[in-house]
Structure formats: C-alpha cells, structure tokens
Design a protein around this motif. Structure first.
Motif, PDB file in Angstrom:
ATOM      1  N   PRO A  59      41.827 -32.082  -1.073  1.00 32.43           N
ATOM      2  CA  PRO A  59      41.159 -31.118  -1.784  1.00 32.43           C
ATOM      3  C   PRO A  59      41.928 -31.245  -3.403  1.00 32.43           C
ATOM      4  CG  PRO A  59      42.887 -30.131  -0.521  1.00 32.43           C
ATOM      5  CD  PRO A  59      42.626 -31.494   0.018  1.00 32.43           C
ATOM      6  N   SER A  60      40.896 -29.790  -4.129  1.00 34.62           N
ATOM      7  CA  SER A  60      41.706 -29.857  -5.400  1.00 34.62           C
ATOM      8  C   SER A  60      42.423 -28.283  -4.736  1.00 34.62           C
ATOM      9  CB  SER A  60      41.005 -29.301  -6.451  1.00 34.62           C
ATOM     10  OG  SER A  60      41.224 -29.406  -6.841  1.00 34.62           O
ATOM     11  N   TYR A  61      43.985 -28.633  -5.962  1.00 32.17           N
ATOM     12  CA  TYR A  61      44.654 -27.524  -5.617  1.00 32.17           C
ATOM     13  C   TYR A  61      44.826 -26.401  -6.818  1.00 32.17           C
ATOM     14  CZ  TYR A  61      47.689 -29.308  -1.132  1.00 32.17           C
ATOM     15  OH  TYR A  61      47.437 -29.504   0.240  1.00 32.17           O
ATOM     16  N   THR A  62      44.922 -24.823  -6.450  1.00 30.83           N
ATOM     17  CA  THR A  62      45.199 -24.506  -8.022  1.00 30.83           C
ATOM     18  C   THR A  62      46.072 -24.807  -8.156  1.00 30.83           C
ATOM     19  OG1 THR A  62      43.238 -23.272  -7.409  1.00 30.83           O
ATOM     20  CG2 THR A  62      44.807 -22.461  -8.957  1.00 30.83           C
ATOM     21  N   VAL A  63      46.605 -24.452 -10.063  1.00 31.51           N
ATOM     22  CA  VAL A  63      47.993 -24.797 -10.860  1.00 31.51           C
ATOM     23  C   VAL A  63      48.194 -23.477 -11.768  1.00 31.51           C
ATOM     24  CG1 VAL A  63      49.538 -26.073 -11.921  1.00 31.51           C
ATOM     25  CG2 VAL A  63      47.323 -27.720 -10.324  1.00 31.51           C
ATOM     26  N   GLU A  64      49.525 -22.794 -10.835  1.00 25.35           N
ATOM     27  CA  GLU A  64      49.494 -21.427 -11.651  1.00 25.35           C
ATOM     28  C   GLU A  64      51.408 -21.332 -11.243  1.00 25.35           C
ATOM     29  OE1 GLU A  64      46.992 -19.195  -9.210  1.00 25.35           O
ATOM     30  OE2 GLU A  64      48.635 -18.537  -8.092  1.00 25.35           O
ATOM     31  N   SER A  65      51.436 -20.139 -11.968  1.00 23.08           N
ATOM     32  CA  SER A  65      52.875 -20.366 -12.000  1.00 23.08           C
ATOM     33  C   SER A  65      52.880 -19.355 -10.568  1.00 23.08           C
ATOM     34  CB  SER A  65      52.961 -18.837 -13.273  1.00 23.08           C
ATOM     35  OG  SER A  65      54.391 -17.713 -12.961  1.00 23.08           O
ATOM     36  N   ALA A  66      54.310 -19.535  -9.964  1.00 20.72           N
ATOM     37  CA  ALA A  66      54.058 -19.168  -8.631  1.00 20.72           C
ATOM     38  C   ALA A  66      54.415 -17.350  -8.416  1.00 20.72           C
ATOM     39  CB  ALA A  66      55.519 -19.465  -8.079  1.00 20.72           C
ATOM     40  N   ALA A  67      54.831 -16.469  -9.244  1.00 23.43           N
ATOM     41  CA  ALA A  67      54.282 -15.164  -9.606  1.00 23.43           C
ATOM     42  C   ALA A  67      52.885 -14.986  -9.339  1.00 23.43           C
ATOM     43  CB  ALA A  67      55.301 -14.944 -11.172  1.00 23.43           C
ATOM     44  N   LYS A  68      52.201 -15.527  -9.860  1.00 20.51           N
ATOM     45  CA  LYS A  68      51.445 -15.172  -9.869  1.00 20.51           C
ATOM     46  C   LYS A  68      50.318 -15.000  -8.061  1.00 20.51           C
ATOM     47  CE  LYS A  68      46.422 -16.229 -11.805  1.00 20.51           C
ATOM     48  NZ  LYS A  68      45.320 -16.832 -12.121  1.00 20.51           N
ATOM     49  N   LEU A  69      50.925 -15.299  -7.712  1.00 19.20           N
ATOM     50  CA  LEU A  69      51.168 -15.360  -5.965  1.00 19.20           C
ATOM     51  C   LEU A  69      51.234 -13.620  -5.408  1.00 19.20           C
ATOM     52  CD1 LEU A  69      49.789 -15.845  -3.098  1.00 19.20           C
ATOM     53  CD2 LEU A  69      51.059 -17.683  -2.993  1.00 19.20           C
ATOM     54  N   TYR A  70      52.837 -13.645  -6.281  1.00 21.88           N
ATOM     55  CA  TYR A  70      53.691 -12.359  -5.664  1.00 21.88           C
ATOM     56  C   TYR A  70      55.498 -13.467  -6.630  1.00 21.88           C
ATOM     57  CZ  TYR A  70      54.334 -14.762  -1.018  1.00 21.88           C
ATOM     58  OH  TYR A  70      55.079 -15.150  -0.174  1.00 21.88           O
ATOM     59  N   PRO A  71      56.130 -12.076  -7.506  1.00 25.77           N
ATOM     60  CA  PRO A  71      57.253 -12.688  -7.846  1.00 25.77           C
ATOM     61  C   PRO A  71      57.861 -12.240  -6.547  1.00 25.77           C
ATOM     62  CG  PRO A  71      55.635 -10.429  -9.067  1.00 25.77           C
ATOM     63  CD  PRO A  71      54.915 -10.635  -7.519  1.00 25.77           C
ATOM     64  N   VAL A  72      58.808 -13.388  -5.848  1.00 25.30           N
ATOM     65  CA  VAL A  72      59.639 -13.918  -5.136  1.00 25.30           C
ATOM     66  C   VAL A  72      60.828 -14.171  -5.694  1.00 25.30           C
ATOM     67  CG1 VAL A  72      58.194 -15.675  -4.326  1.00 25.30           C
ATOM     68  CG2 VAL A  72      59.636 -14.815  -2.522  1.00 25.30           C
ATOM     69  N   GLY A  73      62.385 -14.495  -5.197  1.00 20.11           N
ATOM     70  CA  GLY A  73      63.062 -14.614  -5.573  1.00 20.11           C
ATOM     71  C   GLY A  73      63.949 -15.649  -4.659  1.00 20.11           C
ATOM     72  N   GLY A  74      64.403 -16.226  -4.898  1.00 23.90           N
ATOM     73  CA  GLY A  74      65.159 -17.524  -3.443  1.00 23.90           C
ATOM     74  C   GLY A  74      64.735 -18.855  -3.117  1.00 23.90           C
TER      75      GLY A  74
END
Length: 147
Positions: A59-74
């Motif tokens: 399938p086609s995966y969406t490519v984006e900044s990780a913070a667009k999903l939700y900001p998370v550290g670590g």
C-alpha cells in the motif's frame, strides 16, 4: 555507538498507521539542527521508501513529519539525528500498515498482516541501505579531499 562507528541510519518501526515519518518528532516547528534542506532530503527519502513499497505491491504510505501525528520525544529517529547533528545521518519512524481485511483494530497486528508487512519493511530498509551507502561514499570522498 554513534561516536564509535559510522551509523548512517536509524529507524523505529511501530504499529500501526501506515506512515513514514521524518524528524522532527518532538517539535511541530523546524528543529534547530534540522535545516529545511535536510527536511526536504528526508522527505524525498521517505517518498522513495513509500514508492519501493508500492512497487512491490504494497500500500501507499503517507510521508510526513513525525510531529504531524503528535509531538513525542524519545524516539530513536529524533535522538539519532539530534545526536549526529549532520545531514549525513537519516532518522525515520514508520507506523506499519493496519489489517484491512480483518476486524482487528489497534496496535496488535493480525497474523494475516505479518508477511505482507515484512515485505513493506524489507522494501523500506533496502532504500535506507542504498541512501546510507551513498552517504558513506560522499563522506569518504570528503575525508580524502581534506587530507
């Protein structure tokens, strides 16, 4: 480990969401060490990863900044990039595909998705290996020029 050996890439695999995410993941803005050029290069690598999965029948995966999903550290992708502080390193996080033909929703992939998802992972990893090999050649040439 990063300081002892050349590690060109780090990737976290998670379930599920069908996303290929580049840093930054810990801030929705531009991270101090992640220039626009580096973010664009990381986006292009993510798109190559996505295209490799599609080429192999996935399938086609969406490519984006990780913070667009939700900001998370670590996460390893942010740590790796921030520690390396160089465009010569790739840090990505992947949310794997969900099960489309089963009633399973949530973070436990169904057994029927294991084989096709492993093919996705193999295709994405092959792209990362290719990108790292290009970076190592570039780094070697740069070192020779400075000698």
């Amino acid at each position: 480990l990063v300081e002892l050996h050349y590690l060109g890439a780090a990737v976290d695999f998670h379930s599920y969401g069908q996303l290929i995410m580049r840093q930054p993941g810990w801030t929705p803005g531009v991270a101090p060490v992640v220039s626009d050029a580096v973010q664009q290069a990381q986006q292009a690598i993510g798109e190559r990863m996505r295209d490799a999965v599609v080429y192999n029948g996935g399938p086609s995966y969406t490519v984006e900044s990780a913070a667009k999903l939700y900001p998370v550290g670590g996460s390893a992708d942010d740590w790796f990039y921030t520690k390396a502080e160089s465009e010569q390193h790739i840090g990505m996080a992947v949310e794997l595909r969900p099960c489309y033909d089963c009633n399973s929703v949530g973070f436990a992939p169904a057994a029927s998705t294991i084989e096709p998802t492993s093919k996705d992972v193999l295709a994405m990893t092959a792209v990362l290996i290719d990108e790292v090999s290009k970076m190592q050649v570039t780094s070697s040439r740069r070192r020779r020029m400075m000698e």
